[in-house]
Enzyme design. Structure first.
Site, short mmCIF file in Angstrom:
data_model
loop_
_atom_site.label_atom_id
_atom_site.label_comp_id
_atom_site.label_asym_id
_atom_site.label_seq_id
_atom_site.Cartn_x
_atom_site.Cartn_y
_atom_site.Cartn_z
N ILE A 531 9.46 -9.56 2.62
CA ILE A 531 8.87 -9.79 3.95
C ILE A 531 7.51 -9.11 4.12
O ILE A 531 6.88 -9.26 5.17
CB ILE A 531 9.83 -9.29 5.06
N SER A 535 2.44 0.77 2.14
CA SER A 535 1.42 1.62 1.53
C SER A 535 1.70 1.94 0.07
O SER A 535 0.78 2.24 -0.68
CB SER A 535 1.30 2.93 2.32
N ASP A 654 -4.02 4.69 9.40
CA ASP A 654 -4.04 3.28 9.02
C ASP A 654 -3.49 2.41 10.16
O ASP A 654 -2.62 1.57 9.96
CB ASP A 654 -3.23 3.06 7.74
#
Length: 825
Positions: A531, A535, A654
């Site tokens: 899916i 990182s 991030d």
């Protein structure tokens, strides 16, 4: 590689543009600035009159907060709420106050006997403050301080109104003023006069000013007066009582202006005395000889009376044919401040005497001044209890009285040239730095397909144990992630960047899974169950034997130092923090060479897919502004928790739409903490560390200077807000064949120019009523978040506060303004 070049060039151009814009603003502000304390029929000052009810108000001096006191019918009233105010403006049976910093705007209806406690808040926004307040008979207007865009509220309902009569293209104003059914402003770009309103009076006044360039502008009932850039006082509009018949005088002879219904008044710059004309020639009815002997700091007018702030004791006097008690012009009000109390130092023309006492603290009241005026300052004007407006208008000088000196602004042009030269040197140095450092940086910025194949080859040559042999590895065949990640890890082996000490004592609450359990749950990590990508590995959907659906992130088998750090960081972090807007950790698996993390399953996937993947189901659920603002608020609360409530604080590094996931109830949650670091203990704190993040979302200041703060997450979240607003990716191609465009570069000019509607995602219906204001608030919040300088960005708490108000507006509640009067107890 193109994305890398785009970021570098974009940053260099942004720095140059920002530098020269600041220089241009400095020059324009310095050359054309005049005192901001001019007051009139509906302009801002520290004193105001509400005609019709003969109410006079002022901002108190010498108090812990600069509150408001009013006089009406022989009685004094303390106004609620008791906050610090910087500006007042009055109209018919009404006056309004702008709080210090321009964050809040309150209005009071003086027709009520208990008006002092009956207040209507029509604006609240710490991200986009207001300035230059003006009140007319039918509406309240102010300028947005950062953009100079005008915003008005209709008096009847105090709902924001679009100024459809405003001339096209003239949307940025230097100052504004309002009269009876019309408003006028000085246009920023050419200093011309632009007017709009009812019954054609605005168009008539604008035509009368023609192409004059103005420094100040003040409105009366049906006429407007102002001082041109050459210092000449002119009046335009109706002249049925001689209110336009300005006495002929030398340039810059007058300073403050106050206009009534049938007359005009001004203060003489030389001594602060009042001069009036109009009223069908009956000047003595406007101002008597006793008043003319006094000196005033500022004056304001209603339709048929005028009030002034005395220079000697800073108290208010009122006079004129419409003043109810003509025998007693003194109101008994307390001492009032002659200008706003500000925290900034008064560098131009010095500080008003006794500012510390008047502001009751460390704030200052700055003298107003004019550049290049042929006046000299007397040494006695520098200090003392009584300062005339003339002295307030002159640059501080040590020139002896007998030496006349003309001040010419040549230093402005010298400053412009010097700063421009320095900007050129900075840009050249930055360009050379990019050219020298780019070869090594690019190796770190982009993982090429060749490198991936090389890595996979090296991994395949290594030995694998029996446990991993039964699992069909899909890492090498997985597609590239949606956006290239920037990873500049350095000296990981020495642990300089590993500020999360990995230890199983921190994860004792997490479940421990075996590799075979997770292989069974994910159907042997099949492609059908894949899916996404995180990182440090690929993410699969799984179902545990007890029926729980989970997401399993499997580390790439060939382990590198950065992936090892990402696994340890995420496991340790998620074991420490728990919040409903963060994706929760279920457990982990560390078995021989395999390491996996198990999370709560987010049924509706990533926000990125909902916005940008046309094949994703249920995208229509996000095609409403209310839903988009709600998801943004959910994510903002999660990030706020990381910054303010996690111990120690955490910087995500991030933030992007790919890392905001949606659960079964469409609640937004922040995910993927592989790049996260322990943040500084204070909001202002920072740490020096090499950049990590994603192209299009990474903070330019962090990327260039390698200085990380919580404001780096704020920048990334600002890009997320712009994606929600526009439906565009963080970096996209507007036209095939052209280079990439950043959503900040694309949407920014329209939002700053007040044209938010031009960049709205067309898949969502155009916002209406309160929803329109909510979307505008979302847009301006986003632009504050992506400010190039971190110190100029809001905190996540500020962002959460704004999004809460935006969502309240979408739900039909008051949000930034209150529809009804309410009382303070």
């Amino acid at each position: 590689m193109k994305n890398t070049n785009y970021v570098s060039r974009f940053q260099m151009v942004s720095l140059l543009v920002s530098c020269y814009v600041e220089i241009l603003f400095l020059v324009i502000f310095t050359v054309f600035s005049l005192p901001t304390y001019v007051s009139g029929f509906g302009s801002s000052s520290t004193i105001a009159v509400s005609y019709g009810s003969n109410t006079v108000c002022g901002i108190l001096a010498g108090k812990s907060s600069q509150g408001i006191q009013c006089f009406q019918g022989g009685e004094l009233f303390s106004i609620r709420p008791n906050m610090s105010y910087e500006a007042l403006a009055g109209g018919k049976n009404m006056f309004c106050g702008l709080t210090s910093g321009g964050i809040d705007l309150f209005c009071w209806d003086t027709r009520f006997s208990d008006f002092s406690t009956r207040v209507r808040q029509i604006y609240h926004n710490p991200i986009s403050p207001l300035t230059d307040l003006t009140v007319g008979t039918d509406r309240v207007c102010a300028l947005q301080a950062r953009t100079s865009i005008i915003q008005c509220w209709e008096r009847a309902r105090f709902s924001p109104q679009q100024l459809f009569l405003q001339p096209e293209g003239k949307i940025s104003f230097q100052s504004i003023t309002s009269g009876d059914g019309f408003s006028c402003g000085i246009v920023d770009d050419d200093k011309s006069v632009s007017c709009w309103g009812e019954n054609g009076i605005g168009d008539f006044i604008e035509a009368e000013f023609d192409s004059m360039s103005m420094l100040t502008l003040v409105a009366g009932k049906s006429h407007v007066c102002g001082i041109t850039v050459t210092g000449i006082l002119v009046c335009k509009g109706k002249n049925d009582s001689g209110q336009l018949d300005v006495p002929s005088e030398t340039p810059f002879y007058y300073s403050d202006l106050a206009l009534g219904g049938t007359y005009s008044c001004a203060l003489l710059r030389s001594n602060g005395s009042v001069a009036c004309w109009g009223n069908a020639g009956n000047v003595s009815a406007i101002v008597d000889q006793e008043i003319q002997t006094l000196s005033f700091e500022s004056i304001v007018s209603g339709t048929d009376f005028t009030c002034g702030l005395r220079s000697d004791d800073l108290t208010l006097l009122c006079w004129g044919p419409g003043w109810s008690d003509k025998s007693n012009t003194s109101l008994g009000l307390s001492t009032m401040i002659p200008g706003p109390c500000v925290r900034d130092p008064c560098q131009d023309c010095g500080t008003f005497p006794n500012s510390a006492s008047l502001c009751s603290g460390e704030a200052n009241i700055c003298r107003s001044c004019v550049v290049d005026l042929p006046f000299q300052r007397k040494s006695s004007d520098v200090s003392g209890p009584a300062i005339s407006p003339a002295s307030l208008s002159l640059p501080v000088s040590s020139t002896p009285q007998h030496e006349k000196k003309v001040y010419r602004p040549f230093w402005v042009y010298e400053t412009f040239g010097m700063v421009g030269f320095l900007c050129g040197l900075v840009a050249l140095g930055y360009f050379l730095y990019l050219r020298i450092s780019r070869p090594s940086d690019e190796k770190l910025l982009v993982v090429t397909k060749k490198e991936l194949r090389s890595t996979a080859s090296k991994c395949s040559n290594g030995s694998q144990n029996a446990d991993t042999a039964i699992i069909a590895s899909t890492a090498s065949s997985a597609p590239q992630s949606r956006s290239s990640s920037i990873t500049q890890f350095s000296s990981l082996a020495s642990g300089r960047e590993r500020n999360w000490e990995f230890s199983l004592k921190h994860v004792d609450k997490a479940e421990v899974f075996s590799l075979s359990e997770l292989a069974l749950a994910t159907r042997n990590f099949s492609l059908e169950n894949k899916i996404g990508r995180g990182s440090f590995g690929t993410v699969y959907k799984g179902k545990l034997p007890d029926g729980r659906e989970v997401a399993v992130k499997r580390e790439v088998i060939c382990r590198t130092k950065d992936r090892e750090y990402a696994f340890e960081s995420e496991l340790t972090l998620l074991s420490r923090v728990h919040h409903k807007h963060l994706v929760g950790l279920v457990g982990f698996c560390e078995e021989n060479s395999e390491r996996l993390l198990v999370y709560e399953f987010m049924a509706n996937g990533a926000l990125h897919d909902m916005l940008h993947n046309t094949q994703t189901n249920n995208t229509s659920r996000l095609n409403s502004w209310k839903m988009r603002i709600k998801v943004a608020l959910d994510a903002a609360r999660g990030i706020e928790y990381l910054h303010n409530y996690a111990v120690p604080p955490i910087i995500h590094r991030d933030i992007k739409t790919s890392n905001i996931l949606l659960d079964t109830k469409w609640v937004g949650r922040v995910s993927d903490f592989g790049l996260s670091l322990k943040g500084p203990e204070t909001e202002e704190g920072s740490m020096s560390i090499k950049a990590a993040g994603t192209v299009g979302y990474i903070d330019p200041e962090y990327y260039v200077l390698k200085v990380l703060t919580t404001k780096s997450d704020v920048y990334g979240f600002g890009v997320v807000l712009l994606e929600l607003l526009t439906g565009k990716k963080a970096v996209f191609k507007e036209i095939e064949g052209n280079g990439p465009t950043g959503v900040v570069e694309y949407a920014g000019p329209f939002i700053v120019g007040g044209e938010v509607w031009k960049v709205l995602d067309k898949r969502v219906e155009q916002p209406v009523m309160n929803e329109s204001e909510a979307v505008e608030l979302l847009a301006y919040t986003a632009m504050m978040c992506v400010n190039l300088e971190g110190k100029e960005r809001p905190t996540m708490s500020d962002v959460v506060s704004n999004l809460e108000r935006a969502l309240a507006l979408c739900k039909g509640s008051s949000g930034t303004f209150s529809p009804n009067f309410y009382s303070f107890n």
